[in-house]
Design a protein around this motif. Structure first.
Motif, PDB file in Angstrom:
ATOM      1  N   UNK A  29      23.729   6.669  31.751  1.00 55.33           N
ATOM      2  CA  UNK A  29      23.811   7.022  33.164  1.00 55.33           C
ATOM      3  C   UNK A  29      25.197   7.606  33.426  1.00 55.33           C
ATOM      4  N   UNK A  30      25.227   8.682  34.209  1.00 57.77           N
ATOM      5  CA  UNK A  30      26.483   9.288  34.622  1.00 57.77           C
ATOM      6  C   UNK A  30      26.373   9.547  36.124  1.00 57.77           C
ATOM      7  N   UNK A  31      27.108   8.772  36.890  1.00 58.42           N
ATOM      8  CA  UNK A  31      26.980   8.891  38.349  1.00 58.42           C
ATOM      9  C   UNK A  31      25.601   8.444  38.779  1.00 58.42           C
ATOM     10  N   UNK A  32      24.923   9.307  39.519  1.00 60.55           N
ATOM     11  CA  UNK A  32      23.576   8.961  39.982  1.00 60.55           C
ATOM     12  C   UNK A  32      22.492   9.595  39.112  1.00 60.55           C
ATOM     13  N   UNK A  33      22.871  10.092  37.944  1.00 60.59           N
ATOM     14  CA  UNK A  33      21.907  10.713  37.030  1.00 60.59           C
ATOM     15  C   UNK A  33      21.757   9.853  35.779  1.00 60.59           C
ATOM     16  N   UNK A  34      20.517   9.634  35.391  1.00 62.24           N
ATOM     17  CA  UNK A  34      20.226   8.890  34.169  1.00 62.24           C
ATOM     18  C   UNK A  34      19.582   9.835  33.161  1.00 62.24           C
ATOM     19  N   UNK A  35      19.720   9.508  31.891  1.00 60.36           N
ATOM     20  CA  UNK A  35      19.152  10.350  30.849  1.00 60.36           C
ATOM     21  C   UNK A  35      18.787   9.480  29.653  1.00 60.36           C
ATOM     22  N   UNK A  36      17.903  10.007  28.820  1.00 63.74           N
ATOM     23  CA  UNK A  36      17.539   9.325  27.587  1.00 63.74           C
ATOM     24  C   UNK A  36      17.144  10.368  26.551  1.00 63.74           C
ATOM     25  N   UNK A  37      17.262   9.995  25.296  1.00 68.35           N
ATOM     26  CA  UNK A  37      16.841  10.864  24.203  1.00 68.35           C
ATOM     27  C   UNK A  37      16.553  10.004  22.991  1.00 68.35           C
ATOM     28  N   UNK A  38      15.821  10.570  22.031  1.00 70.48           N
ATOM     29  CA  UNK A  38      15.475   9.829  20.823  1.00 70.48           C
ATOM     30  C   UNK A  38      16.037  10.541  19.600  1.00 70.48           C
ATOM     31  N   UNK A  39      16.202   9.775  18.524  1.00 66.10           N
ATOM     32  CA  UNK A  39      16.503  10.328  17.220  1.00 66.10           C
ATOM     33  C   UNK A  39      15.503   9.728  16.237  1.00 66.10           C
ATOM     34  N   UNK A  40      15.142  10.507  15.248  1.00 69.71           N
ATOM     35  CA  UNK A  40      14.222  10.045  14.216  1.00 69.71           C
ATOM     36  C   UNK A  40      14.992   9.555  13.000  1.00 69.71           C
ATOM     37  N   UNK A  41      14.385   8.619  12.273  1.00 67.90           N
ATOM     38  CA  UNK A  41      14.953   8.162  11.026  1.00 67.90           C
ATOM     39  C   UNK A  41      14.559   9.105   9.898  1.00 67.90           C
ATOM     40  N   UNK A  42      15.426   9.217   8.889  1.00 64.89           N
ATOM     41  CA  UNK A  42      15.209  10.126   7.770  1.00 64.89           C
ATOM     42  C   UNK A  42      15.339   9.368   6.460  1.00 64.89           C
ATOM     43  N   UNK A  43      14.405   9.627   5.547  1.00 64.90           N
ATOM     44  CA  UNK A  43      14.472   9.023   4.231  1.00 64.90           C
ATOM     45  C   UNK A  43      15.676   9.571   3.488  1.00 64.90           C
ATOM     46  N   UNK A  44      16.451   8.675   2.860  1.00 61.27           N
ATOM     47  CA  UNK A  44      17.596   9.121   2.080  1.00 61.27           C
ATOM     48  C   UNK A  44      17.384   8.880   0.582  1.00 61.27           C
ATOM     49  N   UNK A  45      16.182   8.460   0.200  1.00 61.83           N
ATOM     50  CA  UNK A  45      15.866   8.308  -1.225  1.00 61.83           C
ATOM     51  C   UNK A  45      15.492   9.659  -1.796  1.00 61.83           C
ATOM     52  N   UNK A  46      15.845   9.881  -3.040  1.00 61.12           N
ATOM     53  CA  UNK A  46      15.549  11.160  -3.715  1.00 61.12           C
ATOM     54  C   UNK A  46      14.118  11.185  -4.196  1.00 61.12           C
ATOM     55  N   UNK A  54       0.846  -1.187   0.000  1.00 56.96           N
ATOM     56  CA  UNK A  54       0.000   0.000   0.000  1.00 56.96           C
ATOM     57  C   UNK A  54       0.888   1.246   0.000  1.00 56.96           C
ATOM     58  N   UNK A  55       0.719   2.142  -0.984  1.00 59.97           N
ATOM     59  CA  UNK A  55       1.572   3.334  -1.039  1.00 59.97           C
ATOM     60  C   UNK A  55       1.331   4.315   0.115  1.00 59.97           C
ATOM     61  N   UNK A  56       0.227   4.154   0.839  1.00 59.18           N
ATOM     62  CA  UNK A  56      -0.083   5.071   1.944  1.00 59.18           C
ATOM     63  C   UNK A  56       0.581   4.667   3.264  1.00 59.18           C
ATOM     64  N   UNK A  57       1.220   3.506   3.320  1.00 59.13           N
ATOM     65  CA  UNK A  57       1.872   3.044   4.556  1.00 59.13           C
ATOM     66  C   UNK A  57       3.034   3.963   4.868  1.00 59.13           C
ATOM     67  N   UNK A  58       3.101   4.438   6.093  1.00 57.41           N
ATOM     68  CA  UNK A  58       4.203   5.297   6.534  1.00 57.41           C
ATOM     69  C   UNK A  58       4.676   4.828   7.908  1.00 57.41           C
ATOM     70  N   UNK A  59       5.779   4.102   7.934  1.00 56.67           N
ATOM     71  CA  UNK A  59       6.296   3.601   9.211  1.00 56.67           C
ATOM     72  C   UNK A  59       6.964   4.707  10.021  1.00 56.67           C
ATOM     73  N   UNK A  60       7.195   4.415  11.268  1.00 59.14           N
ATOM     74  CA  UNK A  60       7.959   5.295  12.153  1.00 59.14           C
ATOM     75  C   UNK A  60       9.216   4.533  12.542  1.00 59.14           C
ATOM     76  N   UNK A  61      10.371   5.124  12.257  1.00 58.55           N
ATOM     77  CA  UNK A  61      11.643   4.499  12.575  1.00 58.55           C
ATOM     78  C   UNK A  61      12.423   5.472  13.454  1.00 58.55           C
ATOM     79  N   UNK A  62      12.735   5.040  14.666  1.00 59.07           N
ATOM     80  CA  UNK A  62      13.411   5.884  15.646  1.00 59.07           C
ATOM     81  C   UNK A  62      14.439   5.065  16.409  1.00 59.07           C
ATOM     82  N   UNK A  63      15.285   5.767  17.129  1.00 56.66           N
ATOM     83  CA  UNK A  63      16.200   5.119  18.063  1.00 56.66           C
ATOM     84  C   UNK A  63      16.088   5.862  19.387  1.00 56.66           C
TER      85      UNK A  63
END
Length: 173
Positions: free
Chosen positions: A156-173, A142-151
């Protein structure tokens, strides 16, 4: 009595091995293997295809002395369609210098509608470096399918934890 103690200690040592985070917890099977497509997909039926670049960070710098901390990273590929399957034919992991670290698929996998597949790069795996990335090849009938691709990265550094996300990007022209 002594041989029994040795046998017991031997059993404990090997029973404490950490489980593979990429195996299905209910079956113990590799998640990708359970989703592999059994028959060849007819290319004429494919209406949507894309190549997604997903930046990840297996370590980041945390202070002026350029000390870094290792991160766990999870690649997440999500099928956002209620009705159609998404086909994933390539998941390749590259290092900072652009070298292929590993390919994760031997065969195309099929994500069912609203399905998700994740792959974990463990915190101690520093083979990718601070500029690591995934290339993910996807397609659908189906040409309307649009997935979500993330990381998502978690650290953790010492007693502090953290998290973040990045999105995937299409590299086709």
């Amino acid at each position: 009595m002594q041989p029994y103690i040795s046998l017991l200690l031997f059993g404990f040592l090997f029973a404490c091995e950490a489980p593979d985070p990429n195996n299905n917890p209910s079956s113990g099977e590799n998640e990708f293997k359970t989703l592999e497509v059994e028959t060849q997909i007819n290319e004429a039926d494919i209406s949507f295809s894309d190549l997604i670049y997903v930046p990840i960070y297996s370590d980041i710098y945390i202070d002026q002395q350029n000390q870094n901390t290792l991160l766990a990273a999870t690649l997440s590929i999500r099928n956002s369609s209620y009705d159609d399957s998404l086909f994933v034919s390539k998941i390749d992991y590259f290092s900072t210098d652009g070298s292929l670290v590993r390919s994760y698929l031997d065969r195309t996998i099929s994500l069912p509608p609203m399905g998700t597949v994740n792959y974990v790069i463990e915190r101690d795996d520093d083979t990718g470096g601070p500029g690591a990335n995934f290339m993910v090849e996807i397609s659908a009938k189906n040409p309307a399918v649009r997935p979500i691709v993330q990381a998502v990265m978690i650290g953790q550094n010492g007693n502090k934890a953290f998290s973040f996300i990045t999105d995937g990007y299409s590299v086709l022209q």
